[in-house]
Design a protein around this motif. Structure first.
Motif, PDB file in Angstrom:
ATOM      1  N   MET A  41       1.468   3.053 -10.134  1.00  0.00           N
ATOM      2  CA  MET A  41       1.911   1.675  -9.832  1.00  0.00           C
ATOM      3  C   MET A  41       1.214   0.666 -10.238  1.00  0.00           C
ATOM      4  O   MET A  41       1.421  -0.372  -9.943  1.00  0.00           O
ATOM      5  N   HIS A  42      -0.024   1.081 -10.958  1.00  0.00           N
ATOM      6  CA  HIS A  42      -1.006  -0.094 -11.568  1.00  0.00           C
ATOM      7  C   HIS A  42      -0.105  -0.908 -12.286  1.00  0.00           C
ATOM      8  O   HIS A  42       0.917  -0.515 -13.079  1.00  0.00           O
TER       9      HIS A  42
ATOM     10  N   ARG B 211       0.972  -1.169   0.067  1.00  0.00           N
ATOM     11  CA  ARG B 211      -0.065   0.013  -0.069  1.00  0.00           C
ATOM     12  C   ARG B 211       0.813   1.209  -0.123  1.00  0.00           C
ATOM     13  O   ARG B 211       1.736   1.354   0.725  1.00  0.00           O
ATOM     14  N   VAL B 212       0.386   2.246  -0.703  1.00  0.00           N
ATOM     15  CA  VAL B 212       1.196   3.526  -0.588  1.00  0.00           C
ATOM     16  C   VAL B 212       0.744   4.400   0.385  1.00  0.00           C
ATOM     17  O   VAL B 212      -0.490   4.602   0.807  1.00  0.00           O
ATOM     18  N   ASP B 213       1.875   4.698   1.379  1.00  0.00           N
ATOM     19  CA  ASP B 213       1.573   5.307   2.655  1.00  0.00           C
ATOM     20  C   ASP B 213       1.794   7.037   2.436  1.00  0.00           C
ATOM     21  O   ASP B 213       2.309   7.342   3.241  1.00  0.00           O
ATOM     22  N   VAL B 214       1.578   7.357   1.285  1.00  0.00           N
ATOM     23  CA  VAL B 214       1.505   8.942   1.313  1.00  0.00           C
ATOM     24  C   VAL B 214       0.262   9.427   1.453  1.00  0.00           C
ATOM     25  O   VAL B 214      -0.725   9.093   0.256  1.00  0.00           O
TER      26      VAL B 214
ATOM     27  N   GLY C  31      -2.969  12.286   0.752  1.00  0.00           N
ATOM     28  CA  GLY C  31      -3.744  13.039  -0.170  1.00  0.00           C
ATOM     29  C   GLY C  31      -3.318  12.864  -1.522  1.00  0.00           C
ATOM     30  O   GLY C  31      -3.275  11.818  -2.147  1.00  0.00           O
ATOM     31  N   THR C  32      -3.346  13.838  -2.415  1.00  0.00           N
ATOM     32  CA  THR C  32      -3.352  13.747  -3.943  1.00  0.00           C
ATOM     33  C   THR C  32      -2.249  13.126  -4.529  1.00  0.00           C
ATOM     34  O   THR C  32      -2.300  12.229  -5.307  1.00  0.00           O
ATOM     35  N   LEU C  33      -1.001  13.530  -3.808  1.00  0.00           N
ATOM     36  CA  LEU C  33       0.218  12.700  -4.268  1.00  0.00           C
ATOM     37  C   LEU C  33       0.373  11.117  -4.066  1.00  0.00           C
ATOM     38  O   LEU C  33       0.555  10.474  -4.761  1.00  0.00           O
ATOM     39  N   GLY C  34      -0.444  10.776  -2.947  1.00  0.00           N
ATOM     40  CA  GLY C  34      -0.531   9.523  -2.625  1.00  0.00           C
ATOM     41  C   GLY C  34      -1.152   8.655  -3.563  1.00  0.00           C
ATOM     42  O   GLY C  34      -0.994   7.704  -4.130  1.00  0.00           O
ATOM     43  N   GLU C  35      -2.540   9.101  -4.125  1.00  0.00           N
ATOM     44  CA  GLU C  35      -3.494   8.823  -4.770  1.00  0.00           C
ATOM     45  C   GLU C  35      -2.712   8.500  -6.367  1.00  0.00           C
ATOM     46  O   GLU C  35      -2.942   7.697  -7.066  1.00  0.00           O
TER      47      GLU C  35
END
Length: 65
Positions: free
Chosen positions: A29-30, A14-17, A19-23
């Motif tokens: 990374m798909h 999972r991306v742990d960033v 806000g928008t940057l995390g999304e």
């Protein structure tokens, strides 16, 4: 070979960033490249932050040297 199968067959962590940057990172990374944003879409999503970041590096104290 087992490691390659694991990379292809399992989900990435999972991306742990926040806000928008995390999304945006999660979209980038798909597994399927067709599901990833284009470079133009990434630039648009980041807005002017790229230019502001470059300005900070070029002129760290707000002035020119």
């Amino acid at each position: 070979m087992d490691q390659r199968r694991a990379i292809v067959a399992t989900f990435h962590r999972r991306v742990d960033v926040p806000g928008t940057l995390g999304e945006l990172i999660a979209q980038m990374m798909h597994r399927d490249p067709a599901d990833r944003p284009t470079s133009a879409e990434v630039r648009a999503a980041l807005g002017g932050s790229l230019q502001r970041s470059a300005d900070v590096r070029l002129h760290p104290r707000g002035g020119r040297r």
